[in-house]
Design an enzyme around this catalytic site. Structure first.
Site, short mmCIF file in Angstrom:
data_model
loop_
_atom_site.label_atom_id
_atom_site.label_comp_id
_atom_site.label_asym_id
_atom_site.label_seq_id
_atom_site.Cartn_x
_atom_site.Cartn_y
_atom_site.Cartn_z
CB CYS A 1 9.61 10.12 -7.97
SG CYS A 1 8.34 8.83 -7.65
CG ASP A 2 4.61 10.89 -3.23
OD1 ASP A 2 5.10 11.52 -2.12
OD2 ASP A 2 3.48 10.14 -3.12
CB SER B 1 -7.58 7.64 1.46
OG SER B 1 -6.41 8.31 0.67
CB CYS C 1 4.47 9.54 -14.94
SG CYS C 1 4.67 9.09 -13.28
CB CYS D 1 -2.99 3.32 6.73
SG CYS D 1 -4.41 4.71 6.89
#
Length: 364
Positions: free
Chosen positions: A272-273, A122, A251, A19
């Site tokens: 965090c991602d 997705s 969040c 992607c």
């Protein structure tokens, strides 16, 4: 601890797709080790032993990638079996996973149904929109594979949401995308603004296009509610939560980062991602008491409280709270999409308030 959330990368940044806008590919490219490979079971056992030693009342396991299904069905079977062993105090456990759908088959669907996984699939809209950027390693579009995965999930009774990345291209077609999803029976949707790369190169989504997208999407959503045919759109539902006096589940709308841990395939921990970078590494599941709140983690959370001066006098502050920390990495901490959200609230605020008032009147 009452509740612990872990976002797990069982296949690290590995993925069979290419992607064009993949944010985790960009994250991985900006650290010393791009891929940590496939998570091994000794890492799983170390993680679960440390986690359940905290005696949580509830635990959320979220699997993401890359493509998490590359870890293989035996990995996930082993993971859930290990949870049953370590969860001696019977904490409530929730599972969810985000996938591109390429590896979804009847065996995975049976597993998801048995363990009540919520699947995020997705999909970037109609075939021509989806195939524009979501391509495989040969550069071919992946729409057909994604739709096949949706059919298999539906046939097996697996709960799934559609996750759509919003870019400048598909942002022009919010109404078309929404109607396509409703026609397919995809009534639970999440729309995610495309994130720019760390090098500040291509702008994947402008504030102007995001504003157009949100307003069109809202108009479709509110019209269906008026007809008694509601759909669930995560962002709008979170605004209603805020207007009803509750914290948002997202969040980014609460004005500060949430307390959770990302676990990479080698057991490394991050806050965090969006920040699985060497500078933000918190430690490892193999450390003593890895899920204790460290000073480094505390500092990361406190940094997310920084807010632009303009936000403090904004009439819509209670709804967005300045937005995601990653979007506020500017000199004045103003969200780069501030203009888009302000334009959207000007368009939708009164309608959202009416909906929230009706919700507050409903019996609990």
């Amino acid at each position: 601890m009452k509740h612990i959330s872990l976002l797990i990368k069982p296949a690290s940044s590995l993925c069979g797709y290419r992607c064009h806008y993949c944010f985790y590919e960009d994250v991985a490219a900006n650290r010393a080790v791009k891929s940590c490979g496939i998570m091994q079971m000794d890492t799983v056992h170390a993680m679960l032993a440390a986690l359940f030693a905290k005696k949580p009342r509830a635990v959320s396991f979220v699997f993401q990638g890359g493509e998490p299904l590359l870890a293989g069905l035996p990995f996930f079977e082993g993971f859930t079996a290990a949870v049953a062993v370590y969860n001696t105090d019977r904490a409530a456990v929730q599972y969810s996973i985000q996938t591109n759908g390429a590896l979804v088959d009847p065996a995975f669907c049976d597993f998801f149904a048995r363990h009540r996984f919520l699947v995020g699939l997705s999909l970037d809209g109609t075939k021509e929109l989806h195939d524009l950027y979501r391509v495989d390693a040969q550069g071919k579009g992946t729409f057909s594979a994604t739709m096949q995965a949706a059919r298999l999930l539906k046939k097996s009774g697996v709960d799934f949401n559609i996750l759509t990345v919003v870019t400048n291209e598909n942002a022009r077609y919010a109404d078309k995308i929404y109607r396509f999803y409703r026609a397919q029976g995809f009534d639970h949707m999440q729309f995610i603004p495309c994130m720019d790369a760390f090098d500040g190169g291509r702008v994947w989504l402008s504030p102007e296009r995001l504003a157009i997208f949100l307003k069109k999407l809202y108009d479709c959503w509110i019209a269906d509610i008026a007809k008694g045919h509601p759909a669930y759109i995560r962002q709008f539902e979170n605004y209603l939560q805020r207007l009803c006096g509750h914290p948002a589940e997202d969040c980014s709308m609460n004005g500060r980062c949430g307390l959770y841990y990302v676990v990479e395939a080698d057991g490394s921990l991050y806050p965090c991602d969006f920040y699985c970078l060497d500078a933000y590494r918190l430690g490892s599941v193999f450390d003593e008491d890895p899920f204790a709140l460290s000073e480094r983690h505390r500092q990361f959370l406190e940094e997310s409280y920084q807010q632009a001066e303009r936000c403090k006098t904004c009439r819509y502050l209670a709804l967005c709270n300045g937005g995601c920390k990653r979007d506020r990495e500017t000199a004045d901490h103003l969200n780069r999409y501030c203009g888009a959200y302000y334009a959207f609230f000007e368009h939708a605020y009164e309608g959202l308030c009416r909906l929230a008032a009706a919700l507050r009147q409903m019996p609990r």
